[in-house]
Design an enzyme around this catalytic site. Structure first.
Site, PDB file in Angstrom:
ATOM      1  N   LYS A 184       0.809  -1.209  -0.073  1.00 54.53           N
ATOM      2  CA  LYS A 184       0.364   0.165   0.253  1.00 54.53           C
ATOM      3  C   LYS A 184       0.917   1.688  -0.012  1.00 54.53           C
ATOM      4  O   LYS A 184       1.361   1.480   0.738  1.00 54.53           O
ATOM      5  CB  LYS A 184      -1.256   0.423   1.039  1.00 54.53           C
ATOM      6  CG  LYS A 184      -1.374   1.560   1.302  1.00 54.53           C
ATOM      7  CD  LYS A 184      -2.622   1.394  -0.161  1.00 54.53           C
ATOM      8  CE  LYS A 184      -3.198   3.180   0.496  1.00 54.53           C
ATOM      9  NZ  LYS A 184      -2.462   4.447   0.992  1.00 54.53           N
ATOM     10  N   ALA A 205       1.571   5.401  -0.519  1.00 53.17           N
ATOM     11  CA  ALA A 205       1.176   6.374   0.141  1.00 53.17           C
ATOM     12  C   ALA A 205       0.647   7.535  -0.906  1.00 53.17           C
ATOM     13  O   ALA A 205       1.320   6.857  -2.183  1.00 53.17           O
ATOM     14  CB  ALA A 205       2.404   7.789   0.910  1.00 53.17           C
ATOM     15  N   SER A 247       4.231   8.302  10.455  1.00 52.77           N
ATOM     16  CA  SER A 247       3.571   8.370  11.712  1.00 52.77           C
ATOM     17  C   SER A 247       3.560   7.634  13.114  1.00 52.77           C
ATOM     18  O   SER A 247       2.878   6.642  12.747  1.00 52.77           O
ATOM     19  CB  SER A 247       2.245   9.198  11.567  1.00 52.77           C
ATOM     20  OG  SER A 247       1.457   9.379  11.963  1.00 52.77           O
ATOM     21  N   GLU A 297       8.723   1.266  11.988  1.00 56.44           N
ATOM     22  CA  GLU A 297       9.235   2.806  12.213  1.00 56.44           C
ATOM     23  C   GLU A 297       8.327   3.835  11.589  1.00 56.44           C
ATOM     24  O   GLU A 297       8.116   4.185  10.590  1.00 56.44           O
ATOM     25  CB  GLU A 297       9.964   2.664  10.618  1.00 56.44           C
ATOM     26  CG  GLU A 297      11.195   3.046  10.613  1.00 56.44           C
ATOM     27  CD  GLU A 297      11.532   4.766  10.378  1.00 56.44           C
ATOM     28  OE1 GLU A 297      10.882   5.642  10.998  1.00 56.44           O
ATOM     29  OE2 GLU A 297      11.507   4.944   8.561  1.00 56.44           O
ATOM     30  N   CYS A 350      12.649  11.066   8.698  1.00 53.15           N
ATOM     31  CA  CYS A 350      12.196  10.546   9.897  1.00 53.15           C
ATOM     32  C   CYS A 350      13.815  10.583  10.403  1.00 53.15           C
ATOM     33  O   CYS A 350      13.365  11.208  11.891  1.00 53.15           O
ATOM     34  CB  CYS A 350      12.060   9.176   9.937  1.00 53.15           C
ATOM     35  SG  CYS A 350      12.314   8.714   9.276  1.00 53.15           S
ATOM     36  N   GLU A 409       8.260  16.687  15.050  1.00 49.67           N
ATOM     37  CA  GLU A 409       8.716  16.158  13.765  1.00 49.67           C
ATOM     38  C   GLU A 409       8.367  17.337  13.321  1.00 49.67           C
ATOM     39  O   GLU A 409       7.758  17.851  13.028  1.00 49.67           O
ATOM     40  CB  GLU A 409       8.722  14.789  13.682  1.00 49.67           C
ATOM     41  CG  GLU A 409       9.349  14.702  12.506  1.00 49.67           C
ATOM     42  CD  GLU A 409       9.316  12.917  12.479  1.00 49.67           C
ATOM     43  OE1 GLU A 409      10.366  12.524  11.940  1.00 49.67           O
ATOM     44  OE2 GLU A 409       8.042  12.240  12.653  1.00 49.67           O
TER      45      GLU A 409
END
Length: 495
Positions: free
Chosen positions: A186, A188, A241, A262, A296, A393
């Protein structure tokens, strides 16, 4: 050389826009579609099929149907498919780089770097496929033999983020293929085209129908929700996220699914008083501005010893000022747009909050006027310790700088976060490197290095940055289960 509109149109025309299910590209079951926008202009790039829950289940059915046969393929056969995939992706580097630049915004030079990085996961795991060893030993008391065998975990749901659309796919698909797992990927919704082209490339490399299925769509929950409640799914690997990761872990608990997460980061960049400041600035630029800060692993908090803070800020700001924003296809561009308008607004809100609490924008500090979602490369000084920008973040080209007094203070500030993914240390003292790295709570540490991600190294965090590792020998283990067979020792004395 500039990329022409004709070149862009030619590339977009050959990228599949349907759903890949059991080796065939098809429309969504309800005919639904969604549009993809160019973040540099806000204009439509492409229209793709939007998967329904029924499509997701069809993809899982296809993966489950071939799982047993795929698991029994010779490791060398799976390795050769991965190696051919590496060769094809490398040969088509220009296509993949341009496609990423168009849908995600990064400059072409950086996109080419991602192609090199992403393709390496295919080569690395092609080599690891035939070297995933078990063991055969005698039990301590000598009565039995221990045979330990690694088996593929089974059909996997792979959910990738938008910021590294090729590398995040290869980092998950590579070890799944190596281990003998089938997959539902899947991508984004903001950057699906790269995954579509990658899947087509892997099919060309010889991946059998049904092993890799791709279901792009506008609604992630319509895809992941029913899949994670199906007994045939055995693992979910997610990069994204922390809030979404937490929800997926809750959903996974119902079926006791294997999970790899992650998640978010809040990377500290520690500059000690003995650091080579020119090297530290160079590393800061790499750690902060890779992917426009949309990573990240991006340095999120610059913690600098008070004795060298002024000089560091001056040099860092000069380097940031020299950057040029522009569409990724512009050869002079070094900073592309943020991925969407919402992302740019969130970055600016963090800057505004920090300035309201006393921070100074040494350079930048505002969106770039005009079309697209550009933000000025920004350095903030005198940032308050309780400013939101130090706890959230940033995911943008903004560098907040604060100071520390000594090593113990630096460690306390570094650990003052719920996240624990990447971190960076700049110092000439190797003993300090060992002391600090052992005390800070992060899965990754860069010592005098601003970019440390590598296919051969385990990537992952601690605390709310997730669990599991991707890359390295550890990354292959995430896709296997361990089976122990106890065998009566043929040499044991007969009673």
């Amino acid at each position: 050389m500039s990329i022409t509109a004709e070149r862009e149109a030619e590339l977009l025309a050959k990228v599949p826009t349907g759903l890949l299910i059991n080796g065939e590209w098809r429309d969504a079951s309800d005919g639904g579609t969604f549009d993809l926008l160019d973040p540099a202009t806000g204009e439509k790039l492409a229209t793709l099929a939007s998967a329904t829950s029924e499509d997701a289940m069809a993809a899982l059915e296809a993966a489950d149907a071939v799982q047993a046969e795929w698991a029994l393929t010779a490791p060398r056969e799976r390795a050769e498919i991965l190696r051919r995939g590496f060769d094809l992706v490398t040969a088509r580097a220009d296509d993949f780089a341009l496609l990423m630049s168009l849908e995600m915004g990064k400059p072409l030079a950086e996109a080419r770097g991602e192609v090199t990085y992403g393709a390496e996961f295919l080569r690395w795991f092609s080599e690891e496929t035939v070297r995933h060893y078990g063991r055969y030993v005698t039990t301590p008391e000598g009565k039995n033999k221990v045979l330990v065998h690694h088996k593929p975990v089974g059909p996997c749901l792979l959910i990738t983020p938008w910021n590294f659309p090729l590398a995040m796919a290869t980092r998950k698909v590579g070890p799944a293929i190596a281990a003998g797992c089938t997959m539902v990927l899947k991508p984004a919704k903001l950057t699906p085209l790269t995954s579509q082209l990658f899947a087509a490339t892997m099919m060309e490399a010889g991946l059998p129908a049904g092993v890799l299925n791709v279901v792009s769509g506008s609604s992630a929950s319509k895809i992941s929700g029913p899949l994670m409640q199906d007994d045939r799914l055995r693992k979910v690997s997610f990069t994204g996220s922390t809030p979404v990761g937490k929800q997926l872990m809750k959903d996974a608990a119902d079926k006791v699914l294997r999970t790899s997460m992650e998640l978010g980061g809040n990377a500290p960049f520690l500059v000690f008083e003995d650091a080579d400041l020119d090297a530290a600035v160079e590393g800061a630029m790499a750690a902060k501005m890779r992917n426009m800060g949309e990573a990240c692993t991006a340095a999120n908090r610059f913690l600098v010893h008070e004795d060298v803070a002024e000089e560091f800020i001056t040099k860092f700001s000069e380097a940031m000022k020299a950057l040029k924003t522009g569409r990724g296809t512009d050869p002079s561009s070094t900073v592309g747009p943020l991925v969407e308008e919402k992302a740019r607004d969130e970055v600016h809100a963090l800057v505004t909050d920090a300035v309201a609490q006393g921070a100074t924008a040494v350079t930048g500090g505002a969106p770039v006027a005009g079309p697209g979602y550009f933000y000025q490369p920004t350095v903030l000084a005198n940032v308050a310790n309780d400013a939101k920008i130090l706890t959230q973040e940033i995911f943008g080209p903004v560098a907040p700088v604060t100071t520390f007094k000594d090593e113990a203070h630096a460690i306390r500030l570094a650990n003052a976060s719920e996240y624990g993914l990447a971190s960076y240390i700049y110092s000439r003292d190797f003993n300090r490197m060992f002391r600090v790295s052992e005390q800070i709570e992060f899965g990754l540490v860069g010592f005098n290095a601003g970019v440390i991600s590598n296919a051969a190294a385990p990537f992952g965090g601690v605390k709310q940055s997730g669990l599991g590792r991707e890359g390295g020998a550890e990354g292959l283990g995430e896709y296997t289960t361990v089976q122990y067979i106890g065998i009566a020792d043929p040499y044991a004395p007969v009673k």
